[in-house]
Scaffold this motif. Sequence first.
Motif, PDB file in Angstrom:
ATOM      1  N   PHE A 146       0.838  -1.204   0.000  1.00  0.00           N
ATOM      2  CA  PHE A 146       0.000   0.000   0.000  1.00  0.00           C
ATOM      3  C   PHE A 146       0.875   1.256   0.000  1.00  0.00           C
ATOM      4  N   SER A 147       2.018   1.184   0.675  1.00  0.00           N
ATOM      5  CA  SER A 147       2.910   2.344   0.757  1.00  0.00           C
ATOM      6  C   SER A 147       3.573   2.666  -0.579  1.00  0.00           C
ATOM      7  N   ASP A 148       3.537   1.733  -1.537  1.00  0.00           N
ATOM      8  CA  ASP A 148       4.105   2.009  -2.863  1.00  0.00           C
ATOM      9  C   ASP A 148       3.246   3.003  -3.647  1.00  0.00           C
ATOM     10  N   LEU A 149       1.944   2.989  -3.390  1.00  0.00           N
ATOM     11  CA  LEU A 149       1.038   3.766  -4.240  1.00  0.00           C
ATOM     12  C   LEU A 149       1.278   5.274  -4.178  1.00  0.00           C
ATOM     13  N   PRO A 150       1.376   5.883  -2.989  1.00  0.00           N
ATOM     14  CA  PRO A 150       1.651   7.323  -2.987  1.00  0.00           C
ATOM     15  C   PRO A 150       2.998   7.672  -3.593  1.00  0.00           C
ATOM     16  N   GLU A 151       3.973   6.772  -3.506  1.00  0.00           N
ATOM     17  CA  GLU A 151       5.284   7.036  -4.093  1.00  0.00           C
ATOM     18  C   GLU A 151       5.205   7.015  -5.623  1.00  0.00           C
ATOM     19  N   ILE A 152       4.464   6.073  -6.178  1.00  0.00           N
ATOM     20  CA  ILE A 152       4.299   6.021  -7.629  1.00  0.00           C
ATOM     21  C   ILE A 152       3.469   7.215  -8.105  1.00  0.00           C
ATOM     22  N   ARG A 153       2.431   7.556  -7.341  1.00  0.00           N
ATOM     23  CA  ARG A 153       1.618   8.728  -7.678  1.00  0.00           C
ATOM     24  C   ARG A 153       2.498   9.984  -7.754  1.00  0.00           C
ATOM     25  N   ALA A 154       3.377  10.144  -6.761  1.00  0.00           N
ATOM     26  CA  ALA A 154       4.256  11.313  -6.735  1.00  0.00           C
ATOM     27  C   ALA A 154       5.250  11.292  -7.890  1.00  0.00           C
ATOM     28  N   LEU A 155       5.752  10.106  -8.231  1.00  0.00           N
ATOM     29  CA  LEU A 155       6.682   9.982  -9.357  1.00  0.00           C
ATOM     30  C   LEU A 155       6.035  10.481 -10.642  1.00  0.00           C
ATOM     31  N   ILE A 156       4.836  10.043 -10.901  1.00  0.00           N
ATOM     32  CA  ILE A 156       4.150  10.450 -12.126  1.00  0.00           C
ATOM     33  C   ILE A 156       3.817  11.943 -12.081  1.00  0.00           C
ATOM     34  N   ASP A 157       3.283  12.392 -10.968  1.00  0.00           N
ATOM     35  CA  ASP A 157       2.891  13.800 -10.874  1.00  0.00           C
ATOM     36  C   ASP A 157       4.085  14.739 -11.017  1.00  0.00           C
ATOM     37  N   PRO A 199     -12.814  -4.899  -5.717  1.00  0.00           N
ATOM     38  CA  PRO A 199     -13.312  -3.693  -5.061  1.00  0.00           C
ATOM     39  C   PRO A 199     -13.858  -3.877  -3.649  1.00  0.00           C
ATOM     40  N   THR A 200     -12.979  -4.249  -2.707  1.00  0.00           N
ATOM     41  CA  THR A 200     -13.353  -4.213  -1.299  1.00  0.00           C
ATOM     42  C   THR A 200     -13.402  -2.755  -0.842  1.00  0.00           C
ATOM     43  N   GLN A 201     -13.948  -2.542   0.337  1.00  0.00           N
ATOM     44  CA  GLN A 201     -13.979  -1.178   0.874  1.00  0.00           C
ATOM     45  C   GLN A 201     -12.563  -0.640   1.052  1.00  0.00           C
ATOM     46  N   ASP A 202     -11.650  -1.479   1.543  1.00  0.00           N
ATOM     47  CA  ASP A 202     -10.264  -1.036   1.734  1.00  0.00           C
ATOM     48  C   ASP A 202      -9.621  -0.650   0.402  1.00  0.00           C
ATOM     49  N   PHE A 203      -9.890  -1.442  -0.641  1.00  0.00           N
ATOM     50  CA  PHE A 203      -9.333  -1.128  -1.946  1.00  0.00           C
ATOM     51  C   PHE A 203      -9.885   0.193  -2.468  1.00  0.00           C
ATOM     52  N   LEU A 204     -11.175   0.387  -2.344  1.00  0.00           N
ATOM     53  CA  LEU A 204     -11.782   1.619  -2.835  1.00  0.00           C
ATOM     54  C   LEU A 204     -11.248   2.831  -2.078  1.00  0.00           C
ATOM     55  N   ASP A 205     -11.052   2.688  -0.774  1.00  0.00           N
ATOM     56  CA  ASP A 205     -10.487   3.785   0.009  1.00  0.00           C
ATOM     57  C   ASP A 205      -9.064   4.093  -0.452  1.00  0.00           C
ATOM     58  N   LEU A 206      -8.300   3.046  -0.728  1.00  0.00           N
ATOM     59  CA  LEU A 206      -6.923   3.217  -1.188  1.00  0.00           C
ATOM     60  C   LEU A 206      -6.888   3.919  -2.536  1.00  0.00           C
ATOM     61  N   VAL A 207      -7.765   3.505  -3.429  1.00  0.00           N
ATOM     62  CA  VAL A 207      -7.834   4.116  -4.755  1.00  0.00           C
ATOM     63  C   VAL A 207      -8.225   5.590  -4.650  1.00  0.00           C
ATOM     64  N   GLU A 208      -9.197   5.897  -3.829  1.00  0.00           N
ATOM     65  CA  GLU A 208      -9.643   7.279  -3.705  1.00  0.00           C
ATOM     66  C   GLU A 208      -8.564   8.170  -3.106  1.00  0.00           C
ATOM     67  N   ALA A 209      -7.724   7.606  -2.251  1.00  0.00           N
ATOM     68  CA  ALA A 209      -6.617   8.380  -1.685  1.00  0.00           C
ATOM     69  C   ALA A 209      -5.505   8.592  -2.707  1.00  0.00           C
ATOM     70  N   THR A 210      -5.370   7.653  -3.658  1.00  0.00           N
ATOM     71  CA  THR A 210      -4.278   7.695  -4.631  1.00  0.00           C
ATOM     72  C   THR A 210      -4.638   8.467  -5.891  1.00  0.00           C
ATOM     73  N   GLU A 211      -5.904   8.464  -6.258  1.00  0.00           N
ATOM     74  CA  GLU A 211      -6.417   9.160  -7.435  1.00  0.00           C
ATOM     75  C   GLU A 211      -5.711   8.749  -8.735  1.00  0.00           C
ATOM     76  N   PRO A 212      -5.738   7.458  -9.062  1.00  0.00           N
ATOM     77  CA  PRO A 212      -5.169   7.021 -10.346  1.00  0.00           C
ATOM     78  C   PRO A 212      -6.022   7.488 -11.509  1.00  0.00           C
ATOM     79  N   GLU A 213      -5.390   7.585 -12.674  1.00  0.00           N
ATOM     80  CA  GLU A 213      -6.145   7.942 -13.869  1.00  0.00           C
ATOM     81  C   GLU A 213      -7.099   6.826 -14.281  1.00  0.00           C
ATOM     82  N   GLN A 214      -6.722   5.587 -13.979  1.00  0.00           N
ATOM     83  CA  GLN A 214      -7.556   4.440 -14.350  1.00  0.00           C
ATOM     84  C   GLN A 214      -7.607   3.436 -13.207  1.00  0.00           C
ATOM     85  N   VAL A 215      -8.780   2.877 -12.994  1.00  0.00           N
ATOM     86  CA  VAL A 215      -8.964   1.782 -12.040  1.00  0.00           C
ATOM     87  C   VAL A 215      -9.492   0.588 -12.813  1.00  0.00           C
ATOM     88  N   THR A 216      -8.820  -0.548 -12.665  1.00  0.00           N
ATOM     89  CA  THR A 216      -9.248  -1.780 -13.326  1.00  0.00           C
ATOM     90  C   THR A 216      -9.777  -2.731 -12.266  1.00  0.00           C
TER      91      THR A 216
END
Length: 248
Positions: A54-65, A79-96
Amino acid sequence: MPAKLSVNLNAVALLRNRRDLPWPSVTGLGRIALEAGAHGLTVHPRPDQRHTRFSDLPEIRALIDDEFPDREFNVEGYPTQDFLDLVEATEPEQVTLVPDDPEQPTSDHGWDFVTNVDILHAIVARLRKNGARVSLFCDPDASEEQIVAAKSTGADRIELYTGPYGGAYDDPAKAANELEKLGKTALLANQAGLDVNAGHDLTVANLPALAKSIPNLAEVSIGHGLTADALEYGMAETVRRFVKACGW
């Protein structure tokens, strides 16, 4: 336009997690991939964090931004609740969204869209409200009824599961049969107004035929085969080889 290449970093993360050490660096290799021409990065953070953490996601988000603002971040998962919360915090361009059991070693089937249409409709609406494009993992031989149901969820795309095609690397007749299925499903999706992504066991060798069978292929997400090639050619040269195989 040729299909865009999104480099899946899960295999890199899995290798890193064999030791309590920060290498190989997931973001470091992601940077190399983007510098070499990858159009985006993909991760699949599973609940047990056995590869992408989970800690990788904000780092990758920052790399791209910060360094590659014209590229995309694709996050896939069930799409568990935890996954959806993680996605909403990360704001990816695409969710699969994939229908995986958490214990599965990898994704190996698409959604039953007819059965899950109401559940998916609510989740897709939530994700799109947050600004994400939504893609749904789809069987390679989905029926027209299934594709119509996929469209009715409000999703933007399907991602075709290409595992059976990739697994036919030593059987040309079987590979041709799998390509025919993929092409028919992609056509149904396009006719329904859905764009088409693809992923699983794609290689430099089998990408050109896939692109020929699906002329409007929007994106391919590739991890295992690309990471295997990177051990031989290096990440930068491997990405260049895959980008070329996509038709760029």
